[in-house]
Scaffold this active site. Sequence first.
Site, short mmCIF file in Angstrom:
data_model
loop_
_atom_site.label_atom_id
_atom_site.label_comp_id
_atom_site.label_asym_id
_atom_site.label_seq_id
_atom_site.Cartn_x
_atom_site.Cartn_y
_atom_site.Cartn_z
N HIS A 111 -20.63 -9.57 -0.71
CA HIS A 111 -19.94 -10.66 0.00
C HIS A 111 -18.63 -10.15 0.61
CE1 HIS A 111 -22.00 -13.48 -3.09
NE2 HIS A 111 -22.57 -13.73 -1.93
N LYS A 136 -23.50 -32.43 -9.85
CA LYS A 136 -24.40 -31.60 -10.65
C LYS A 136 -24.23 -30.15 -10.19
CE LYS A 136 -29.23 -31.32 -10.14
NZ LYS A 136 -29.37 -30.10 -9.63
N ARG A 195 -28.98 -8.91 3.91
CA ARG A 195 -29.16 -7.61 3.26
C ARG A 195 -30.47 -6.98 3.69
NH1 ARG A 195 -28.56 -10.38 -2.41
NH2 ARG A 195 -29.81 -11.75 -1.09
N SER A 232 -25.48 -12.19 -6.63
CA SER A 232 -24.75 -12.87 -7.71
C SER A 232 -25.67 -13.11 -8.90
CB SER A 232 -24.19 -14.20 -7.22
OG SER A 232 -23.33 -14.02 -6.14
#
Length: 186
Positions: A33, A57, A108, A146
Amino acid sequence: MAVSGRKKGPVSPAVAGPVAVYPGSFDPITNGHLDIVKRALAVFPRVVVAVAFNPNKDSSLFTAEERVATIREALVEFGDRIEVDTFSGLLVDYAKRIEAAVVVRGLRAVSDFEYEFQMTMMNRHLAPAIETVFLMAGAQYFYTSSRLVKEVALFGGDVRAHVPPAVRRRLAAKLGTRLGRGRKRR
Ligand code: PNS
């Protein structure tokens, strides 16, 4: 509700030129990132890194505040050219609110394309004036994500190549692991 405390409306005009918004979950931000942010800064004078959160949520590991704090720490060297903010709801509504003309997303590999393509087309349908541009991450970040970083860190693996030091420390604290050397014995 914004959690970063920025005023509503356009981003600071301290640096002239079009604003680009780089949205994402950033749970947590990775070196991939950060590579995209730096590439975006080579093209756009100002970049708003916008952390998406769901006030009802949110299944993220890090709170929106933690994600913002880590991103700010990692990008401090860019001063006024970077702003870190949060948003909930539609990205295009947020982009209009801050008067961003461009959305930046990173790619990517070809496998990213399908999801990004659909999202771009939906955003274009919702807000035709907002353009999305894609920047290719450096080849060394081909498999950085991540999700995988969290999984590797959970089991005490070494994530040094994939996240900045501040994220590594926060991951260890959050997951109760040592810094890349196995889980803490309880
Ligand atoms: O880092 P991510 O999880 O790939 O980022 C996805 C994100 C946050 C950019 C996307 O889910 C988003 O824009 N969410 C806000 C809600 C929205 O606008 N949804 C419609 C997009 S087509």
